[in-house]
Design a protein around this motif. Sequence first.
Motif, short mmCIF file in Angstrom:
data_model
loop_
_atom_site.label_atom_id
_atom_site.label_comp_id
_atom_site.label_asym_id
_atom_site.label_seq_id
_atom_site.Cartn_x
_atom_site.Cartn_y
_atom_site.Cartn_z
N SER A 213 0.80 -1.00 0.23
CA SER A 213 0.05 -0.11 0.05
C SER A 213 0.93 1.32 0.16
O SER A 213 0.65 2.18 -0.63
CB SER A 213 -0.87 -0.03 1.17
OG SER A 213 -1.68 -1.18 1.15
N GLY A 214 2.00 1.39 0.77
CA GLY A 214 2.69 2.56 0.96
C GLY A 214 1.98 3.31 2.16
O GLY A 214 1.95 3.05 3.20
N GLU A 215 1.72 4.60 1.36
CA GLU A 215 0.84 5.44 2.57
C GLU A 215 -0.53 4.63 2.98
O GLU A 215 -0.91 3.99 2.30
CB GLU A 215 0.50 6.75 2.04
CG GLU A 215 1.36 7.83 2.18
CD GLU A 215 1.03 9.25 2.05
OE1 GLU A 215 1.26 10.22 2.89
OE2 GLU A 215 0.09 9.28 0.93
N SER A 216 -0.58 4.94 4.23
CA SER A 216 -2.09 4.04 4.74
C SER A 216 -3.18 4.39 3.88
O SER A 216 -3.15 5.65 3.33
CB SER A 216 -2.30 4.67 6.18
OG SER A 216 -3.56 4.35 6.86
N LEU A 217 -3.84 3.53 3.73
CA LEU A 217 -5.00 3.59 2.76
C LEU A 217 -6.02 4.54 3.31
O LEU A 217 -7.09 4.79 2.51
CB LEU A 217 -5.54 2.07 2.70
CG LEU A 217 -4.67 1.16 1.82
CD1 LEU A 217 -5.36 -0.40 1.80
CD2 LEU A 217 -4.50 1.76 0.37
N HIS A 218 -5.95 5.04 4.38
CA HIS A 218 -7.09 5.73 4.99
C HIS A 218 -6.71 7.25 4.33
O HIS A 218 -7.94 8.01 4.21
CB HIS A 218 -7.14 6.14 6.41
CG HIS A 218 -6.18 6.97 6.99
ND1 HIS A 218 -4.75 6.59 7.03
CD2 HIS A 218 -6.15 8.61 7.22
CE1 HIS A 218 -4.26 7.53 7.68
NE2 HIS A 218 -4.96 8.54 7.86
N ALA B 62 -14.96 2.89 -5.94
CA ALA B 62 -13.80 2.55 -5.24
C ALA B 62 -13.13 3.74 -4.42
O ALA B 62 -12.85 4.78 -5.12
CB ALA B 62 -12.75 1.78 -6.46
N PRO B 63 -12.83 3.69 -3.44
CA PRO B 63 -12.10 4.61 -2.58
C PRO B 63 -10.65 4.82 -2.80
O PRO B 63 -10.18 5.93 -2.72
CB PRO B 63 -12.19 4.29 -1.16
CG PRO B 63 -12.35 2.68 -1.23
CD PRO B 63 -13.09 2.26 -2.24
N GLY B 64 -9.98 3.95 -3.62
CA GLY B 64 -8.68 4.13 -3.97
C GLY B 64 -8.24 4.91 -5.44
O GLY B 64 -7.15 5.05 -5.68
N ILE B 65 -9.53 5.37 -6.00
CA ILE B 65 -9.23 5.93 -7.25
C ILE B 65 -8.70 7.49 -7.12
O ILE B 65 -7.89 7.78 -8.33
CB ILE B 65 -10.63 6.12 -8.12
CG1 ILE B 65 -11.66 6.75 -7.31
CG2 ILE B 65 -11.09 4.58 -8.35
CD1 ILE B 65 -12.94 7.30 -8.24
N TYR B 66 -8.45 8.05 -5.87
CA TYR B 66 -8.09 9.37 -5.75
C TYR B 66 -6.70 9.38 -5.57
O TYR B 66 -5.94 10.16 -5.46
CB TYR B 66 -8.80 9.97 -4.62
CG TYR B 66 -10.43 10.22 -4.66
CD1 TYR B 66 -10.89 11.04 -5.83
CD2 TYR B 66 -11.23 9.14 -4.20
CE1 TYR B 66 -12.39 11.02 -5.95
CE2 TYR B 66 -12.70 9.29 -4.47
CZ TYR B 66 -13.19 10.03 -5.19
OH TYR B 66 -14.52 10.06 -5.46
N ARG B 67 -6.05 8.19 -5.07
CA ARG B 67 -4.74 8.18 -4.74
C ARG B 67 -3.80 8.43 -5.83
O ARG B 67 -4.04 8.12 -7.01
CB ARG B 67 -4.42 6.85 -3.93
CG ARG B 67 -4.94 6.61 -2.70
CD ARG B 67 -4.74 5.13 -2.10
NE ARG B 67 -3.36 4.86 -1.78
CZ ARG B 67 -2.87 4.89 -0.65
NH1 ARG B 67 -3.19 5.31 0.42
NH2 ARG B 67 -1.39 4.53 -0.55
N LYS B 68 -2.64 9.07 -5.57
CA LYS B 68 -1.72 9.07 -6.45
C LYS B 68 -0.88 7.96 -7.13
O LYS B 68 -0.54 7.66 -8.09
CB LYS B 68 -0.55 10.07 -6.06
CG LYS B 68 -1.21 11.54 -5.87
CD LYS B 68 -0.01 12.61 -5.40
CE LYS B 68 -0.61 13.90 -5.36
NZ LYS B 68 0.45 14.94 -4.52
N ASP B 69 -0.53 6.81 -6.00
CA ASP B 69 0.07 5.76 -6.38
C ASP B 69 -0.26 4.54 -5.06
O ASP B 69 -0.64 5.12 -3.98
CB ASP B 69 1.54 5.90 -6.69
CG ASP B 69 2.18 6.49 -5.48
OD1 ASP B 69 1.81 6.74 -4.30
OD2 ASP B 69 3.64 6.89 -5.63
N PHE B 70 0.38 3.63 -5.41
CA PHE B 70 0.39 2.64 -4.46
C PHE B 70 1.78 1.96 -4.24
O PHE B 70 2.67 1.99 -5.53
CB PHE B 70 -0.57 1.31 -4.77
CG PHE B 70 -2.01 1.66 -4.65
CD1 PHE B 70 -2.61 1.71 -3.34
CD2 PHE B 70 -2.75 2.35 -5.97
CE1 PHE B 70 -4.12 1.93 -3.33
CE2 PHE B 70 -4.20 2.51 -5.69
CZ PHE B 70 -4.49 2.67 -4.56
N ALA B 71 2.24 1.32 -3.27
CA ALA B 71 3.72 0.75 -3.32
C ALA B 71 3.88 -0.28 -4.15
O ALA B 71 4.93 -0.45 -4.86
CB ALA B 71 4.06 0.53 -1.95
#
Length: 509
Positions: A152-157, A212-221
Amino acid sequence: MIAKTLQGLEDILAQEIAELGGEDIEIGKRMVSFKGDKQLLYKTNLCCRTALRVLKPIFSFTASDTDEVYEKIKSFDWHQYLSPEQTFSIESVVFSEEFKHSKFVTYRAKDAIADFFMEKTGKRPSVRLNNADLILNLHIAHNTCTLSLDSSGESLHKRGYRVAQTEAPINEVLAAGLILKSGWKGEKNFIDPMCGSGTILIEAALIATNTAPGIYRKDFAFERWNDYDEELFDSLYNDDSNEKEFNFKIYGSDISPKAIAIARENIKSAGMAKYIDLQVKPFQQYTEAPENGILITNPPYGERISSKDLLGLYEMIGSQLKHVFKGYDAWIISYHDECFNKIGLKPAICINMMNGSLECEYRKYEIFEGKYNDFKRETGGFKEKKKDSESTEFKKREYRFKERNNEKAEKRLPYRDKEPFTKTETRFRKKKDDFEKQPENKRERKDSSIPEWHGEEAVKKFVTFRQPSIGRTPSEDNRPGWKKLRDKNLARKEKEQMKKSRKRNYPDK
């Protein structure tokens, strides 16, 4: 794989992973373990609303000290995951008496990886605390060590939609967990009358539209891993086939104009403005509620956000629920029992939750008209009972307590195979058993030689009445010690008179 979450949300996370296709799911403390392929790993990071991070274990071993940890990690083949040109970081979580300093464990693990590459290639990878190419997680419980890749990298919250925040915003994972705990998935109106920066409102809109809540994130680990499949992840990221229409409305309000302005920015950033209606409005000014709705809110606890009259605030909440939100299911998370007591309503469910470091309760109130006894007669009571939502640990303790009591009862009473009876019946039955066990010659209750008295004859025989002392003279008093007390008082008075006369006759002495 292992997905980590907040305490109290393990069951919700397990359900989410099962819906995504996870297998061999097991629930632990603040974590859920499961099996799946690379696609499931990507989907868990992208779609799970209650996961904080997703770990992929790669090496397990036992160690009794830091030197042994160093040797075991150094013996692992790191070429398949890392190269000297890449960067890495390690986070250690230690629950052990043998390892008292987690930072020292981290240093030894870092040295082991660096020395592995120095011996093999003459170069060593660099350590980078932020945005490292490979993020490792070392978990030690007693002497069992598990080394995992953090996907994940940064916490998924940290979803990525929050551009501003109020003084004490609620964690996004907790907000989503509260909504999913309530069972709401967009089938009715939703209201948060103390919305703050709008986190609960946004998470409700994401759930209602199945976004999906993860679509706003810049990246994942995992995007920096050597085996990253970009085509697979792009297909999952761009797949909106599971999204759905939301035909109701989400209402949010707050007493603070600044909070509403921040909430509006965050909602716009999330692209959910068309589903959410915002307004500056104190909770006490609500005179009517939208039909067919549910209320979920996170009022101030008096910890990070203070209130001049905290107990009065909760008393007002209870009054508004009773008079304005009839027919609603109202869910409230808070910290102090005194605050809940001021609401003045009986909860249908109480769930223990953690909000940061605070041990909170999440309570459900089913709002109805009239008295609870009338409501219970008409509907059978609350839809869900409080005991069904108690923690597993409390259930086990309660079960063991009942089991012990049953064992004691079985030893004490020979009637367990018959219908149950009350404590009074038990006491008399036991006396009857003791009486029947006595020999025949000792069972006689009466002696025929003793005469029997009844009525006035019995009263004259056994009852004596004291004669009144009214009208008696002191000389007629025949109480024990009376004369002795009288003589003592007369002697004391005579002595006092002698002292007075001596002072009159001899004033100078």
